[in-house]
Design an enzyme around this catalytic site. Structure first.
Site, PDB file in Angstrom:
ATOM      1  N   THR A  48      -7.472   2.878   9.331  1.00 40.07           N
ATOM      2  CA  THR A  48      -7.679   3.517  10.636  1.00 40.07           C
ATOM      3  C   THR A  48      -8.645   2.721  11.516  1.00 40.07           C
ATOM      4  OG1 THR A  48      -7.264   5.672   9.663  1.00 40.07           O
ATOM      5  CG2 THR A  48      -8.463   5.664  11.747  1.00 40.07           C
TER       6      THR A  48
ATOM      7  N   ASP B  50       0.842  -1.203   0.000  1.00 39.63           N
ATOM      8  CA  ASP B  50       0.000   0.000   0.000  1.00 39.63           C
ATOM      9  C   ASP B  50       0.878   1.254   0.000  1.00 39.63           C
ATOM     10  OD1 ASP B  50      -2.405   1.352   0.045  1.00 39.63           O
ATOM     11  OD2 ASP B  50      -2.554   1.344   2.245  1.00 39.63           O
TER      12      ASP B  50
ATOM     13  N   ASN C 243     -10.259   0.625   0.732  1.00 42.56           N
ATOM     14  CA  ASN C 243      -9.186   0.467   1.721  1.00 42.56           C
ATOM     15  C   ASN C 243      -9.655   0.853   3.125  1.00 42.56           C
ATOM     16  OD1 ASN C 243      -7.597  -0.066  -0.478  1.00 42.56           O
ATOM     17  ND2 ASN C 243      -6.153   1.608  -0.133  1.00 42.56           N
TER      18      ASN C 243
END
Ligand code: 13P
Ligand code: ZN
Length: 277
Positions: free
Chosen positions: A228, A81, A225
């Site tokens: 968090t 990523d 995606n």
């Protein structure tokens, strides 16, 4: 079962769902996402930030991810990523990744094309997929979800010139905790989807309202995606525990299960649990 990222996103295009890409930080988050894949039968992407390669963590985490992916009976992929350039990409290739992101989105268009094309050329030789970024997805802490949207024409030209399999697009999201719920540019997603064959990726999935995500998937987003909120699920779960109540391995299996619950909810939201049914 190990798939390339493109193969997974092709499944999403066929079934009109999006594949979740969860960032993996440690063994606990890996176990949580593994359990979510087992429970739902959904295709999932295990992705790792470039940072974890910088610190050396990925050297030990990537073999564990690879083992999980090979062990699953359902389609799964491993992805770098926000890769910065060729050296970062080569490191991920060395540890068995099946997809890489090259994020040169802060560079001028021609430089972004050149950096991305260099990675596409390498990826073709080793049989893995490439995600580029056009328009820039910034940080929610800066309020970046409000500007620098991806232009339809620029996106299709970027794909034509680079040959990437997927593109991260700026359509109203940003990374991290939003101060205010974002509103996505759904028509723009539909426009980019119609204009290019590359799969569309939504970054900054944490905290996006569910109706917005559903509309984005309907308009053509094929990878979302989540980073968090994977961390938040783990940390909030951990905070509820008495740290000395159980052996450490048993104790840490509980927040891993909270990660699983979160991942299962995102898988269902994206429609990825429909795969194979
Ligand atoms: P969030 O941390 O906002 O979920 O963003 C994830 C992401 O885009 C990882 O590349
Ligand atoms: Zn991102």
């Amino acid at each position: 079962m190990k798939y390339t990222v493109k193969e997974l996103l092709d499944l999403g295009e066929d079934g009109k769902f999006a594949v979740p890409a969860f960032n993996i930080y440690n063994f606990g988050s890996l176990m949580g996402i593994r359990k979510a894949a087992l429970e739902t039968g959904a295709p999932v992407i295990f992705q790792v930030y470039t940072r974890l390669f910088d610190t050396g963590t990925a050297k030990f985490l990537m073999p564990a991810i690879l083992e999980v992916v090979n062990d699953l009976k359902t389609p799964a992929a491993i992805h770098l990523d926000h890769g910065r350039g060729v050296p970062e990409v080569l490191r991920a290739v060395r540890y068995g990744t099946t997809g890489v992101m090259i994020d040169a989105s802060t560079l001028p268009f021609e430089e972004n094309v050149a950096a991305t094309k260099a990675v596409v050329d390498i990826a073709k030789e080793v049989g893995i997929s490439v995600e580029g970024e056009i328009g820039h997805v910034g940080a929610a802490s800066n309020g970046d979800e409000c500007g620098n949207y991806t232009e339809v024409d620029m996106a299709s030209e970027f794909v034509r010139q680079t040959g990437v399999d997927a593109i991260a697009v700026m359509v109203g999201t940003a990374h991290g905790k939003y101060k205010k719920a974002p509103v996505l540019a759904i028509d723009r997603i539909a426009g980019i989807h119609a204009a290019t064959k590359a799969h569309l990726v939504l970054h900054g999935g944490s905290g996006v309202p569910e109706d917005q995500i559903r509309a984005a998937v309907q308009a053509g987003i094929r990878k979302v995606n989540y980073a968090t909120d994977v961390c938040c699920a783990f940390i909030e779960g951990y905070k509820k525990l008495d740290p000395y109540s159980e052996p450490f391995d048993v104790l840490l299996s509980h927040p891993a299960d909270d990660v699983k619950e979160y991942a299962v909810s995102r898988i269902r939201l994206l429609g990825a649990d429909r795969y194979g049914k």
